[in-house]
Motif scaffolding. Structure first.
Motif, PDB file in Angstrom:
ATOM      1  N   GLY A  18     -90.381  48.979  11.964  1.00  0.00           N
ATOM      2  CA  GLY A  18     -90.502  48.547  10.574  1.00  0.00           C
ATOM      3  C   GLY A  18     -89.166  48.051  10.048  1.00  0.00           C
ATOM      4  N   VAL A  19     -89.136  47.798   8.751  1.00  0.00           N
ATOM      5  CA  VAL A  19     -87.911  47.322   8.121  1.00  0.00           C
ATOM      6  C   VAL A  19     -86.862  48.438   8.114  1.00  0.00           C
ATOM      7  CG1 VAL A  19     -86.906  46.389   5.996  1.00  0.00           C
ATOM      8  CG2 VAL A  19     -89.212  45.709   6.675  1.00  0.00           C
ATOM      9  N   ILE A  20     -85.626  48.076   8.389  1.00  0.00           N
ATOM     10  CA  ILE A  20     -84.538  49.063   8.346  1.00  0.00           C
ATOM     11  C   ILE A  20     -83.945  49.017   6.945  1.00  0.00           C
ATOM     12  CG2 ILE A  20     -82.376  49.817   9.391  1.00  0.00           C
ATOM     13  CD1 ILE A  20     -83.207  48.432  11.947  1.00  0.00           C
ATOM     14  N   ASN A  21     -84.503  49.847   6.088  1.00  0.00           N
ATOM     15  CA  ASN A  21     -84.156  49.839   4.671  1.00  0.00           C
ATOM     16  C   ASN A  21     -84.021  51.273   4.186  1.00  0.00           C
ATOM     17  OD1 ASN A  21     -83.604  48.796   2.149  1.00  0.00           O
ATOM     18  ND2 ASN A  21     -85.431  47.522   2.038  1.00  0.00           N
ATOM     19  N   GLN A  22     -83.641  51.416   2.940  1.00  0.00           N
ATOM     20  CA  GLN A  22     -83.532  52.746   2.364  1.00  0.00           C
ATOM     21  C   GLN A  22     -84.904  53.396   2.205  1.00  0.00           C
ATOM     22  OE1 GLN A  22     -81.956  50.801  -1.303  1.00  0.00           O
ATOM     23  NE2 GLN A  22     -83.115  52.373  -2.379  1.00  0.00           N
ATOM     24  N   SER A  23     -84.916  54.699   2.081  1.00  0.00           N
ATOM     25  CA  SER A  23     -86.126  55.486   1.805  1.00  0.00           C
ATOM     26  C   SER A  23     -87.161  55.420   2.918  1.00  0.00           C
ATOM     27  CB  SER A  23     -86.763  55.050   0.475  1.00  0.00           C
ATOM     28  OG  SER A  23     -85.861  55.216  -0.599  1.00  0.00           O
ATOM     29  N   ARG A  24     -86.704  55.157   4.142  1.00  0.00           N
ATOM     30  CA  ARG A  24     -87.628  55.126   5.283  1.00  0.00           C
ATOM     31  C   ARG A  24     -87.478  56.349   6.184  1.00  0.00           C
ATOM     32  NH1 ARG A  24     -90.589  49.978   5.666  1.00  0.00           N
ATOM     33  NH2 ARG A  24     -89.945  48.885   3.784  1.00  0.00           N
ATOM     34  N   GLY A  25     -86.542  57.240   5.838  1.00  0.00           N
ATOM     35  CA  GLY A  25     -86.326  58.439   6.639  1.00  0.00           C
ATOM     36  C   GLY A  25     -85.555  58.195   7.919  1.00  0.00           C
ATOM     37  N   ILE A  26     -84.948  57.024   8.070  1.00  0.00           N
ATOM     38  CA  ILE A  26     -84.286  56.680   9.322  1.00  0.00           C
ATOM     39  C   ILE A  26     -83.020  57.512   9.524  1.00  0.00           C
ATOM     40  CG2 ILE A  26     -83.245  54.825  10.670  1.00  0.00           C
ATOM     41  CD1 ILE A  26     -85.010  52.855   9.096  1.00  0.00           C
ATOM     42  N   SER A  27     -82.220  57.689   8.478  1.00  0.00           N
ATOM     43  CA  SER A  27     -80.979  58.457   8.637  1.00  0.00           C
ATOM     44  C   SER A  27     -81.274  59.893   9.035  1.00  0.00           C
ATOM     45  CB  SER A  27     -80.163  58.409   7.343  1.00  0.00           C
ATOM     46  OG  SER A  27     -80.882  58.979   6.262  1.00  0.00           O
ATOM     47  N   GLN A  28     -82.308  60.489   8.437  1.00  0.00           N
ATOM     48  CA  GLN A  28     -82.663  61.861   8.793  1.00  0.00           C
ATOM     49  C   GLN A  28     -83.179  61.941  10.234  1.00  0.00           C
ATOM     50  OE1 GLN A  28     -83.553  60.149   6.065  1.00  0.00           O
ATOM     51  NE2 GLN A  28     -83.882  61.469   4.286  1.00  0.00           N
ATOM     52  N   ALA A  29     -83.904  60.901  10.651  1.00  0.00           N
ATOM     53  CA  ALA A  29     -84.391  60.874  12.035  1.00  0.00           C
ATOM     54  C   ALA A  29     -83.224  60.791  13.012  1.00  0.00           C
ATOM     55  CB  ALA A  29     -85.334  59.690  12.227  1.00  0.00           C
ATOM     56  N   ILE A  30     -82.216  60.004  12.674  1.00  0.00           N
ATOM     57  CA  ILE A  30     -81.020  59.922  13.523  1.00  0.00           C
ATOM     58  C   ILE A  30     -80.368  61.295  13.639  1.00  0.00           C
ATOM     59  CG2 ILE A  30     -78.684  58.973  13.664  1.00  0.00           C
ATOM     60  CD1 ILE A  30     -79.835  56.373  12.423  1.00  0.00           C
ATOM     61  N   LEU A  31     -80.210  61.993  12.512  1.00  0.00           N
ATOM     62  CA  LEU A  31     -79.575  63.315  12.531  1.00  0.00           C
ATOM     63  C   LEU A  31     -80.432  64.347  13.271  1.00  0.00           C
ATOM     64  CD1 LEU A  31     -78.161  63.460   8.894  1.00  0.00           C
ATOM     65  CD2 LEU A  31     -76.885  63.096  11.019  1.00  0.00           C
ATOM     66  N   SER A  32     -81.745  64.147  13.298  1.00  0.00           N
ATOM     67  CA  SER A  32     -82.615  65.096  14.004  1.00  0.00           C
ATOM     68  C   SER A  32     -82.329  65.120  15.502  1.00  0.00           C
ATOM     69  CB  SER A  32     -84.085  64.754  13.757  1.00  0.00           C
ATOM     70  OG  SER A  32     -84.501  63.628  14.528  1.00  0.00           O
ATOM     71  N   PHE A  45     -84.135  57.578  20.924  1.00  0.00           N
ATOM     72  CA  PHE A  45     -84.735  57.079  19.683  1.00  0.00           C
ATOM     73  C   PHE A  45     -84.621  55.552  19.669  1.00  0.00           C
ATOM     74  CE2 PHE A  45     -84.296  57.103  14.742  1.00  0.00           C
ATOM     75  CZ  PHE A  45     -85.624  56.719  14.613  1.00  0.00           C
ATOM     76  N   LYS A  46     -85.766  54.865  19.731  1.00  0.00           N
ATOM     77  CA  LYS A  46     -85.797  53.403  19.683  1.00  0.00           C
ATOM     78  C   LYS A  46     -86.169  52.956  18.266  1.00  0.00           C
ATOM     79  CE  LYS A  46     -86.827  52.618  24.556  1.00  0.00           C
ATOM     80  NZ  LYS A  46     -87.639  51.863  25.544  1.00  0.00           N
ATOM     81  N   ILE A  47     -85.313  52.140  17.674  1.00  0.00           N
ATOM     82  CA  ILE A  47     -85.526  51.627  16.324  1.00  0.00           C
ATOM     83  C   ILE A  47     -85.801  50.132  16.424  1.00  0.00           C
ATOM     84  CG2 ILE A  47     -84.517  51.311  14.032  1.00  0.00           C
ATOM     85  CD1 ILE A  47     -82.750  53.768  14.591  1.00  0.00           C
ATOM     86  N   VAL A  48     -87.026  49.740  16.087  1.00  0.00           N
ATOM     87  CA  VAL A  48     -87.435  48.343  16.184  1.00  0.00           C
ATOM     88  C   VAL A  48     -87.510  47.751  14.785  1.00  0.00           C
ATOM     89  CG1 VAL A  48     -89.174  46.726  17.002  1.00  0.00           C
ATOM     90  CG2 VAL A  48     -88.799  48.854  18.241  1.00  0.00           C
ATOM     91  N   GLY A  49     -86.799  46.663  14.566  1.00  0.00           N
ATOM     92  CA  GLY A  49     -86.822  46.005  13.268  1.00  0.00           C
ATOM     93  C   GLY A  49     -85.428  45.622  12.836  1.00  0.00           C
ATOM     94  N   ASP A  50     -85.353  45.083  11.639  1.00  0.00           N
ATOM     95  CA  ASP A  50     -84.076  44.675  11.079  1.00  0.00           C
ATOM     96  C   ASP A  50     -84.143  44.898   9.575  1.00  0.00           C
ATOM     97  OD1 ASP A  50     -81.518  43.738  10.980  1.00  0.00           O
ATOM     98  OD2 ASP A  50     -81.963  41.780  11.856  1.00  0.00           O
ATOM     99  N   GLY A  51     -83.008  44.807   8.921  1.00  0.00           N
ATOM    100  CA  GLY A  51     -83.003  44.987   7.479  1.00  0.00           C
ATOM    101  C   GLY A  51     -81.620  45.311   6.956  1.00  0.00           C
ATOM    102  N   PRO A  52     -81.504  45.466   5.644  1.00  0.00           N
ATOM    103  CA  PRO A  52     -80.191  45.607   5.003  1.00  0.00           C
ATOM    104  C   PRO A  52     -79.424  46.872   5.371  1.00  0.00           C
ATOM    105  CG  PRO A  52     -81.973  45.893   3.410  1.00  0.00           C
ATOM    106  CD  PRO A  52     -82.594  45.376   4.652  1.00  0.00           C
ATOM    107  N   LYS A  53     -80.100  47.888   5.897  1.00  0.00           N
ATOM    108  CA  LYS A  53     -79.418  49.141   6.230  1.00  0.00           C
ATOM    109  C   LYS A  53     -79.055  49.237   7.714  1.00  0.00           C
ATOM    110  CE  LYS A  53     -79.305  51.617   2.370  1.00  0.00           C
ATOM    111  NZ  LYS A  53     -78.113  52.315   1.865  1.00  0.00           N
ATOM    112  N   ARG A  54     -79.338  48.209   8.479  1.00  0.00           N
ATOM    113  CA  ARG A  54     -79.117  48.317   9.928  1.00  0.00           C
ATOM    114  C   ARG A  54     -77.650  48.569  10.271  1.00  0.00           C
ATOM    115  NH1 ARG A  54     -81.016  44.263  14.888  1.00  0.00           N
ATOM    116  NH2 ARG A  54     -79.652  45.194  16.467  1.00  0.00           N
ATOM    117  N   VAL A  55     -76.743  47.792   9.689  1.00  0.00           N
ATOM    118  CA  VAL A  55     -75.319  47.954  10.003  1.00  0.00           C
ATOM    119  C   VAL A  55     -74.841  49.354   9.639  1.00  0.00           C
ATOM    120  CG1 VAL A  55     -72.992  47.159   9.446  1.00  0.00           C
ATOM    121  CG2 VAL A  55     -74.827  45.486   9.790  1.00  0.00           C
TER     122      VAL A  55
END
Length: 365
Positions: free
Chosen positions: A191-205, A214-224
Motif C-alpha cells: 500500500g501507500v507508504i504514508n502516515q497512520s498506516r502502522g508501518i513504523s510500529q511494524a518495523i519496530l516489532s 518484512f517486505k514493504i511494497v509501495g511508495d509514498g511520502p514517508k518512505r525516506v
C-alpha cells in the motif's frame, strides 16, 4: 452510452478505477478515462482512451487547482448530451458537478474515502477547504458509490445521501496457490507508504521477531523517513522496500507471504471506517492477516477468521500476534480464507455497478 471517468489519483496503481472502468467497458459503455501526470506517471495502457492532463505545479495545493481547471476545460470539449460523468473522490468532483449542471447530464460520484477527514490534512487549512466543498457538493449527489458500509453510513447520516457500497476488492483467484516453505518467513505490507498506516510500529516489532523478513511494497511520502528508521534501528537485514509495483507484479509478491498486515491507525474517520484494499487482496491470495480492530476489518473477521486481530500498535504486542499466525502456519487459515475469497471478490460487486448505471440511463436518457 459514453462514460467519462476522471480522477486525480494515480491511474497506474489505482485498482478500483481500473476495475470499474473494465466492468463498464465490458458491458458496452464507451469509456474515456482522464487523470494527470502529477508526481510522474508511468504509461497507462487500457483498451479505451486514457488522457493524462499535464500538471506544471510544484506543490500539491496548486496542483489540485490546476487539475480542476484543466479538467473542466477538457470535460467541456469531450462531454455531450449522451454522456454520464463519473468523478472519483472529492478532488475531481467540482468540475464534473459544474458541467453536469451546465449540460443537464447525470453525474455519478465514487468516494473512495472520506476525503475531508484524511490523516494527512487533519488540522490544516486545506481540511477546512475540502470540508466546505464537501458540504456544498455531496448533498447534491443523486448517484453515489463508496467503498465501505461504514463510509456509506457516515455519508448518509451527515448529508442525507444514499450511496451504494462497492467494495474495492479484487477479482477471484481461481488458479491453485502453492504454499511456500519460506525461510525466513515473509511479513508483508502493501500500500501507500504514508502516515497512520502502522508501518513504523511494524518495523519496530521486528526487534521481537526472529526468522522473519518484512517486505514493504509501495511508495509514498514517508518512505525516506522509514528507510532511515530501518538504518537507525540496525534492521537493514530484516526489511526490504520493494517500491511501487503494477497490480500484476504485486499479486506475484502477495501470494508468497506468510502473513500480511493491515494495521492502520485512527487518524480520523477516513481510516477508521475503511476496508483497505490489502485485506481482500491478501484474502484472494490466501495469505492470513494481522488486522487492527476497526469496524470494517472486524466485519470481515467476525464472518471469516482469516487471521488475528490486534487491539493496539504496541510493537511487542504486534509481534506476538504475528508470531501467533506464523506458529499456526498458513495452512491453518486456508479454509476460512477460501470462504472469504468466495464472498469478497469483484465478481460480486460488478452487478451493483451495472445496476446503478442502468438506473442512471433509465432516469436520464
Amino acid at each position: 452510452m459514453k462514460v467519462i471517468v476522471s480522477a486525480f489519483s494515480n491511474l497506474y496503481t489505482d485498482q478500483r478505477i481500473e476495475k470499474v472502468c473494465e466492468t463498464l467497458h465490458n458491458a458496452g459503455y464507451e469509456i474515456k478515462l482522464i487523470g494527470n501526470d502529477w508526481g510522474g506517471m508511468e504509461a497507462v495502457k487500457r483498451p479505451y482512451p486514457v488522457k493524462l492532463i499535464a500538471i506544471s505545479s510544484k506543490s500539491l495545493k496548486t496542483a489540485y487547482a490546476e487539475f480542476n481547471w484543466k479538467l473542466f476545460k477538457l470535460l467541456k470539449q469531450t462531454a455531450d448530451k449522451n454522456t454520464i460523468l463519473l468523478a472519483n473522490d472529492l478532488d475531481a468532483l467540482y468540475p464534473n458537478y459544474i458541467l453536469a449542471k451546465k449540460l443537464g447530464i447525470p453525474l455519478v460520484f465514487d468516494s473512495h474515502e472520506i476525503f475531508s477527514e484524511m490523516p494527512a490534512i487533519q488540522g490544516k487549512i486545506s481540511q477546512k477547504i475540502w470540508r466546505v466543498l464537501e458540504r456544498k457538493l455531496v448533498p447534491e449527489m443523486k448517484y453515489m458509490m463508496t467503498e465501505s458500509f461504514s463510509y456509506a453510513r457516515w455519508f448518509s447520516e451527515k448529508y442525507s445521501v444514499d450511496p451504494i457500497v462497492i467494495r474495492n476488492i479484487p477479482r477471484r483467484i481461481t488458479e491453485r496457490i502453492e504454499m511456500l516453505n519460506n525461510n525466513p518467513k515473509i511479513l508483508l505490507y502493501q500500500g501507500v507508504i504514508n502516515q497512520s498506516r502502522g508501518i513504523s510500529q511494524a518495523i519496530l516489532s521486528l526487534k521481537f521477531l526472529t526468522g522473519v523478513i518484512f517486505k514493504i511494497v509501495g511508495d509514498g511520502p514517508k518512505r525516506v523517513e522509514y528507510e532511515q528508521m530501518v538504518r537507525d534501528q540496525n534492521l537493514e537485514n530484516k526489511v526490504q522496500f520493494l517500491g511501487k509495483l503494477t497490480p500484476t507484479e504485486l499479486r506475484k509478491v502477495t501470494i508468497t507471504a506468510d502473513v500480511a498486515l493491515s494495521i492502520e491507525e485512527n487518524g480520523g474517520v477516513s481510516y477508521l471506517y475503511s476496508l483497505p484494499n490489502k485485506v481482500s487482496d491478501c484474502i484472494q491470495a490466501r495469505v492470513p492477516l494481522v488486522m487492527i480492530n476497526f469496524p470494517e476489518m472486524m466485519r470481515v473477521y467476525n464472518q471469516f477468521k482469516v487471521g488475528e486481530i490486534v487491539e493496539n500498535h504496541n510493537p511487542e504486542n504486534l509481534a506476538n500476534k504475528i508470531k501467533t499466525v506464523l506458529e499456526n502456519g498458513r495452512t491453518f487459515y486456508q479454509s476460512e480464507l477460501g470462504k472469504a475469497a468466495e464472498e469478497l471478490c469483484w465478481e460480486n460487486e460488478e452487478p451493483k455497478i451495472l445496476q446503478l448505471f442502468k438506473k442512471v440511463e433509465k432516469e436520464n436518457f
